[in-house]
Design a protein around this motif. Structure first.
Motif, PDB file in Angstrom:
ATOM      1  N   GLY A  16      54.129  50.484  88.955  1.00  0.00           N
ATOM      2  CA  GLY A  16      55.166  50.551  89.643  1.00  0.00           C
ATOM      3  C   GLY A  16      55.901  51.557  88.749  1.00  0.00           C
ATOM      4  N   GLU A  17      56.223  51.243  87.564  1.00  0.00           N
ATOM      5  CA  GLU A  17      56.841  52.522  86.669  1.00  0.00           C
ATOM      6  C   GLU A  17      56.321  53.879  86.868  1.00  0.00           C
ATOM      7  N   LEU A  18      54.858  54.005  86.745  1.00  0.00           N
ATOM      8  CA  LEU A  18      54.388  55.412  86.844  1.00  0.00           C
ATOM      9  C   LEU A  18      54.605  55.927  88.182  1.00  0.00           C
ATOM     10  N   GLY A  19      54.399  55.187  89.228  1.00  0.00           N
ATOM     11  CA  GLY A  19      54.347  55.638  90.477  1.00  0.00           C
ATOM     12  C   GLY A  19      55.596  55.958  91.294  1.00  0.00           C
ATOM     13  N   ALA A  20      56.833  55.243  90.640  1.00  0.00           N
ATOM     14  CA  ALA A  20      58.173  55.590  91.272  1.00  0.00           C
ATOM     15  C   ALA A  20      58.303  56.782  91.106  1.00  0.00           C
ATOM     16  N   SER A  21      57.794  57.597  89.837  1.00  0.00           N
ATOM     17  CA  SER A  21      58.268  58.989  89.674  1.00  0.00           C
ATOM     18  C   SER A  21      57.722  59.861  90.536  1.00  0.00           C
ATOM     19  N   LEU A  22      56.879  59.522  91.433  1.00  0.00           N
ATOM     20  CA  LEU A  22      56.401  60.306  92.686  1.00  0.00           C
ATOM     21  C   LEU A  22      57.278  60.201  93.739  1.00  0.00           C
ATOM     22  N   ILE A  23      58.297  59.608  93.905  1.00  0.00           N
ATOM     23  CA  ILE A  23      59.013  59.193  95.110  1.00  0.00           C
ATOM     24  C   ILE A  23      60.585  59.744  94.930  1.00  0.00           C
ATOM     25  N   PRO A  24      60.755  60.611  95.906  1.00  0.00           N
ATOM     26  CA  PRO A  24      62.145  61.391  95.812  1.00  0.00           C
ATOM     27  C   PRO A  24      63.342  60.050  96.486  1.00  0.00           C
ATOM     28  N   ILE A  67      55.114  50.053  93.128  1.00  0.00           N
ATOM     29  CA  ILE A  67      55.648  51.439  93.493  1.00  0.00           C
ATOM     30  C   ILE A  67      56.859  51.417  94.268  1.00  0.00           C
ATOM     31  N   ILE A  68      56.697  50.614  95.316  1.00  0.00           N
ATOM     32  CA  ILE A  68      57.972  50.771  96.402  1.00  0.00           C
ATOM     33  C   ILE A  68      59.250  50.151  95.711  1.00  0.00           C
ATOM     34  N   ARG A  69      58.760  49.008  95.270  1.00  0.00           N
ATOM     35  CA  ARG A  69      59.823  48.160  94.654  1.00  0.00           C
ATOM     36  C   ARG A  69      60.661  48.833  93.839  1.00  0.00           C
ATOM     37  N   GLN A  70      59.793  49.452  92.755  1.00  0.00           N
ATOM     38  CA  GLN A  70      60.548  50.293  91.512  1.00  0.00           C
ATOM     39  C   GLN A  70      60.993  51.664  92.060  1.00  0.00           C
ATOM     40  N   ALA A  71      60.717  52.230  93.107  1.00  0.00           N
ATOM     41  CA  ALA A  71      61.234  53.313  93.690  1.00  0.00           C
ATOM     42  C   ALA A  71      62.754  52.964  94.125  1.00  0.00           C
ATOM     43  N   HIS A  72      62.719  51.888  94.793  1.00  0.00           N
ATOM     44  CA  HIS A  72      63.810  51.462  95.392  1.00  0.00           C
ATOM     45  C   HIS A  72      64.968  50.864  94.272  1.00  0.00           C
ATOM     46  N   LEU A  73      64.380  50.360  93.470  1.00  0.00           N
ATOM     47  CA  LEU A  73      65.429  49.818  92.121  1.00  0.00           C
ATOM     48  C   LEU A  73      66.063  51.305  91.545  1.00  0.00           C
ATOM     49  N   GLN A  74      65.143  52.264  91.422  1.00  0.00           N
ATOM     50  CA  GLN A  74      65.829  53.552  90.591  1.00  0.00           C
ATOM     51  C   GLN A  74      66.620  54.233  91.646  1.00  0.00           C
ATOM     52  N   ARG A  75      66.240  54.418  92.808  1.00  0.00           N
ATOM     53  CA  ARG A  75      66.952  55.379  93.557  1.00  0.00           C
ATOM     54  C   ARG A  75      66.809  55.164  94.959  1.00  0.00           C
ATOM     55  N   GLU A  76      67.041  53.830  95.345  1.00  0.00           N
ATOM     56  CA  GLU A  76      67.325  53.587  96.841  1.00  0.00           C
ATOM     57  C   GLU A  76      66.336  54.252  97.958  1.00  0.00           C
ATOM     58  N   LEU A  77      65.494  53.490  98.486  1.00  0.00           N
ATOM     59  CA  LEU A  77      64.854  53.851  99.639  1.00  0.00           C
ATOM     60  C   LEU A  77      65.551  53.777 100.858  1.00  0.00           C
ATOM     61  N   LYS A  78      65.387  54.934 101.814  1.00  0.00           N
ATOM     62  CA  LYS A  78      65.962  54.670 102.881  1.00  0.00           C
ATOM     63  C   LYS A  78      65.252  53.755 103.876  1.00  0.00           C
ATOM     64  N   GLN A  79      64.197  53.576 103.910  1.00  0.00           N
ATOM     65  CA  GLN A  79      63.176  52.783 104.797  1.00  0.00           C
ATOM     66  C   GLN A  79      61.785  52.662 104.534  1.00  0.00           C
ATOM     67  N   VAL A  80      61.226  51.311 104.566  1.00  0.00           N
ATOM     68  CA  VAL A  80      59.637  51.446 104.262  1.00  0.00           C
ATOM     69  C   VAL A  80      59.243  51.070 105.786  1.00  0.00           C
ATOM     70  N   TRP A  81      58.464  51.762 106.309  1.00  0.00           N
ATOM     71  CA  TRP A  81      57.683  51.681 107.521  1.00  0.00           C
ATOM     72  C   TRP A  81      56.425  50.692 107.527  1.00  0.00           C
ATOM     73  N   VAL A  82      56.269  49.702 108.195  1.00  0.00           N
ATOM     74  CA  VAL A  82      55.191  48.817 107.883  1.00  0.00           C
ATOM     75  C   VAL A  82      54.515  48.407 109.090  1.00  0.00           C
ATOM     76  N   PRO A  83      53.165  49.141 109.193  1.00  0.00           N
ATOM     77  CA  PRO A  83      52.188  48.935 110.196  1.00  0.00           C
ATOM     78  C   PRO A  83      51.846  47.323 110.272  1.00  0.00           C
ATOM     79  N   GLU A  84      51.724  46.945 111.504  1.00  0.00           N
ATOM     80  CA  GLU A  84      51.307  45.341 111.288  1.00  0.00           C
ATOM     81  C   GLU A  84      50.100  44.814 111.062  1.00  0.00           C
ATOM     82  N   THR A  85      49.237  46.180 111.021  1.00  0.00           N
ATOM     83  CA  THR A  85      47.651  45.906 110.415  1.00  0.00           C
ATOM     84  C   THR A  85      47.016  44.757 111.239  1.00  0.00           C
ATOM     85  N   ARG A  86      46.600  45.278 112.390  1.00  0.00           N
ATOM     86  CA  ARG A  86      45.894  44.300 113.125  1.00  0.00           C
ATOM     87  C   ARG A  86      44.182  44.276 112.486  1.00  0.00           C
TER      88      ARG A  86
END
Ligand code: MRU
Length: 344
Positions: free
Chosen positions: A140-148, A173-192
């Motif tokens: 999470g810590e490493l990957g968040a650095s890739l998310i603007p 990564i998604i959680r950490q990115a949101h904690l550091q610099r707020e995400l606008k939105q996460v899109w979630v395909p339902e995954t049939r």
């Protein structure tokens, strides 16, 4: 060792039944090897790292249940449990890696009594669980650095606490990115067909991260209507050449990412990398029961007996991956990430 998905309760494993979420939070009591195998093969517990962790506890459970027997009976029971667990699901390599580790404990301690060995096997299962929790935090810590900042992201399947026994891989990564610099939105395909997207939606709700669920067929149009910074996905097995087996639908997501210049980030612990598997074609892809396509939960969507195909995973070629993130670091993939491509 306690986590949302599973916790060891002294003499058994307590596991959250993922087939009932997000409507019901039911807990399973796993006490026999049969209980563990059923939970894994029926996907009451699922996700590559968690399958491995549950299998490790399953081996420890077999040892604890047989600790009063003489040595050869005890060893036979534990080895049989390992073989049966090995056959529970074929694609996630974490399962095989974990079972080899558990077998190594047996092999390294031939002079111990059954009850001593049972304690050693339990300690190994707990170590595997703890190491996964540590790996997840690091990913999470490493990957968040890739998310603007303020990004819109897309994921697939479920890669959160429910899938790993820790904080998740791609989800971490998604959680950490949101904690550091707020995400606008996460899109979630339902995954049939098994709808793991609803597990992700449940976890995003708990984390108060804004999200929207879409049907799997909507991804292409989504990319043409919204500026998505990255797809962040997990993996069940990564071959030596970088090909990635993950939940069915990941490959088409990767193709669409390439078409639209969206970064494609694969997050997985080191235990998901399989150096003995040369390429994606060598990864065994699980095919599951037709019933999972014929029905949506208990509701029929097609007449019984209609022919269907139900591969549970697909393989994304390495050429479509922008980054691999593990607890060991970030590796560049072949495909240029978003910021290096021209806007589409
Ligand atoms: O069939 P599942 O639900 O076990 O498949 C899970 C996935 O494909 C996940 O994306 C993968 O295991 C990574 S979980 C951190």
């Amino acid at each position: 060792m306690h986590s949302l998905a599973v916790s060891w309760e002294g003499d058994h494993l307590r596991a959250l039944d993922q087939t009932r979420l997000p409507f019901e939070e039911n807990y399973l009591v796993l006490k026999s090897v049969d209980d563990y195998i059923r939970a894994i093969s029926e996907m009451q517990v699922r996700g590559a790292p968690l399958i491995g962790i549950v299998a490790a506890y399953g081996v420890a459970q077999a040892a604890l249940n047989g600790a009063d027997a003489d040595f050869s009976r005890f060893e036979g029971d534990v080895r049989q449990a390992i073989e049966r667990l090995r056959a529970s699901r074929p694609t996630a390599v974490n399962l095989f890696w974990v079972l080899a580790r558990m077998e190594g404990v047996l092999r390294a301690n031939p002079d111990r009594s059954p009850s001593e060995l049972a304690q050693l096997l339990l300690a190994e299962a707990q170590a595997i669980h703890r190491e996964q929790m540590e790996a997840d935090s690091r990913i999470g810590e490493l990957g968040a650095s890739l998310i603007p900042e303020g990004s819109e992201l897309i994921t697939i399947c479920n890669t959160g606490e429910l899938a790993t026994g820790g904080k998740g891989t791609a989800f971490s990564i998604i959680r950490q990115a949101h904690l550091q610099r707020e995400l606008k939105q996460v899109w979630v395909p339902e995954t049939r067909p098994r709808l793991q997207g609803r597990l992700t939606a449940w976890e995003l709700t708990r984390e108060r991260i804004p999200f929207r669920v879409i049907a799997d067929t909507m991804v292409g149009w989504l990319f043409s209507q919204h500026r998505i910074a990255a797809a962040v996905v997990g993996a069940d097995r990564i071959a030596a050449n970088g090909d990635v087996a993950n939940k069915i639908g990941t490959y088409q997501l990767a193709v669409l990412c390439a078409r639209h210049g969206v970064s494609f980030i694969v997050a997985a612990p080191e235990s998901t990398f399989d150096p003995d598997c040369p390429a994606g074609v060598d990864i065994p892809v699980e095919e599951r029961d037709a019933e999972e396509v014929l029905r949506l939960g208990d509701v029929p969507v097609l007449p019984e007996g209609y022919p269907v195909w139900n591969p549970a995973f697909d393989v994304t070629p390495a050429e479509l991956v922008s980054y691999y993130v593990s607890e060991a670091g970030i590796k560049h993939g072949v495909r240029a990430p978003r910021e290096q491509k021209e806007e589409q």
